[in-house]
Design a protein around this motif. Structure first.
Motif, PDB file in Angstrom:
ATOM      1  N   SER A   1      -8.059   1.600   5.305  1.00 37.34           N
ATOM      2  CA  SER A   1      -7.953   0.141   5.266  1.00 37.34           C
ATOM      3  C   SER A   1      -9.162  -0.506   5.938  1.00 37.34           C
ATOM      4  CB  SER A   1      -6.662  -0.329   5.953  1.00 37.34           C
ATOM      5  OG  SER A   1      -6.711  -0.102   7.348  1.00 37.34           O
ATOM      6  N   ALA A  58       0.828  -1.204   0.000  1.00 31.61           N
ATOM      7  CA  ALA A  58       0.000   0.000   0.000  1.00 31.61           C
ATOM      8  C   ALA A  58       0.866   1.260   0.000  1.00 31.61           C
ATOM      9  CB  ALA A  58      -0.937  -0.007   1.208  1.00 31.61           C
ATOM     10  N   ILE A  66      -7.479  -0.079   0.826  1.00 28.56           N
ATOM     11  CA  ILE A  66      -7.076  -1.482   0.796  1.00 28.56           C
ATOM     12  C   ILE A  66      -7.959  -2.303   1.720  1.00 28.56           C
ATOM     13  CG2 ILE A  66      -5.262  -1.001   2.513  1.00 28.56           C
ATOM     14  CD1 ILE A  66      -3.680  -3.356   1.241  1.00 28.56           C
ATOM     15  N   THR A  67      -8.450  -3.421   1.201  1.00 27.69           N
ATOM     16  CA  THR A  67      -9.140  -4.409   2.030  1.00 27.69           C
ATOM     17  C   THR A  67      -8.228  -5.629   2.177  1.00 27.69           C
ATOM     18  OG1 THR A  67     -10.230  -5.731   0.301  1.00 27.69           O
ATOM     19  CG2 THR A  67     -11.311  -3.678   0.976  1.00 27.69           C
ATOM     20  N   ASP A  71      -8.392   3.165   9.730  1.00 28.00           N
ATOM     21  CA  ASP A  71      -8.664   1.725   9.704  1.00 28.00           C
ATOM     22  C   ASP A  71     -10.119   1.498  10.106  1.00 28.00           C
ATOM     23  OD1 ASP A  71      -8.118  -1.021   9.523  1.00 28.00           O
ATOM     24  OD2 ASP A  71      -7.625  -1.144  11.652  1.00 28.00           O
ATOM     25  N   TRP A  93      -0.183  -0.414  11.529  1.00 34.02           N
ATOM     26  CA  TRP A  93       0.185   0.753  10.729  1.00 34.02           C
ATOM     27  C   TRP A  93       1.020   1.769  11.510  1.00 34.02           C
ATOM     28  CZ3 TRP A  93      -0.675   1.062   5.605  1.00 34.02           C
ATOM     29  CH2 TRP A  93      -1.668   0.248   5.037  1.00 34.02           C
TER      30      TRP A  93
END
Length: 265
Positions: free
Chosen positions: A107, A33, A135-136, A46, A58
């Protein structure tokens, strides 16, 4: 009760178990990512952060990480492991209350299938910077360890899935959206210049107790145990006995597989 809050309630009652046995976030997903973003993110949001497993991951890669989680019990566990640049707030993913354009990366780790995709992607688009990234990450269950253990898991969850589909008192306790549609939903939203799916994996050590608890950390089993435990108690006892017998008290490698879907705004 709306579908949103039914899904929130589904994850009450086992936050400590979830935190103890679920795998840590795959570092390769973070690296990918950040590489696509082409800079260190200032802020990562998140969504569906649960007990903070994915949020904390993260912390070494962003200036600020914000975990958004609607379940109070999950948040309480997350708050016990506070990190200086990580904060949490209680909110639904489609209505975070965060500032527009605040996030370089958004995310969803093992959570996007519990969110209504249209309204959630609208909110994600609002949160992202003009060149941000979504992003998943989703686990494939169970972890690969021993084919016989995996077969035992599949047999148990065949029963779990059948009960959740056929028992009225269980069927109405949640709403989920198919994981296999995540990439399609990202692509069709019109919010992203580029989308892709990536397969990732990582290994962790586990034993029979962890394999059993990973099964117990699934919302489907917890749903049945909350409302109609008599429907699964015999199958669960057989599963636990068979797994312990199979592992023979010895730890082994657990191979966790992931699907990551990425959208570049």
């Amino acid at each position: 009760m709306t579908n949103h809050y039914k899904n929130v309630e589904r994850f009450s009652g086992f936050a400590d178990l979830y935190e103890d046995v679920r795998p840590s976030f795959p570092e390769e997903a973070i690296a990918l990512a950040c590489s696509d973003l082409r800079r260190k993110p200032a802020v990562v949001v998140d969504l569906g952060s649960g007990t903070g497993l994915s949020t904390r991951a993260w912390s070494d890669h962003a200036q600020l990480v914000i975990g958004v989680e609607p379940n109070e019990e999950m948040l309480e566990v997350a708050e016990k492991q506070r990190i200086a640049n990580v904060e949490y707030q209680r909110a639904l993913a489609h209505d975070t209350g965060l500032q527009t354009g605040c996030a370089d990366i958004v995310s969803c780790a093992q959570s996007f299938h519990w969110m209504e995709p249209h309204t959630t992607l609208q909110e994600i688009n609002r949160l992202l910077t003009h060149d941000g990234l979504f992003i998943t990450i989703d686990n494939e269950w169970p972890p690969v360890s021993d084919w016989q253990a995996e077969k035992l898991y599949q047999t148990l969850f065949s029963k779990v899935n059948h009960l959740e589909l056929t028992e009225p008192n269980l069927r109405d306790k949640q709403r989920r959206w198919a994981k296999e549609n995540h990439l399609i939903n990202l692509s069709r939203s019109g919010y992203f210049r580029f989308t892709r799916q990536v397969l990732l994996s990582k290994t962790e050590i586990g034993d029979a107790d962890r394999f059993i608890k990973l099964a117990l950390s699934q919302g489907g089993i917890q749903n049945i145990l909350k409302y109609q435990p008599d429907l699964i108690v015999d199958e669960l006892a057989e599963f636990e006995h068979s797994v312990k017998d199979l592992f023979g008290g010895q730890p082994r490698q657990f191979y966790f597989s992931y699907r990551a879907n990425i959208g570049v705004k």
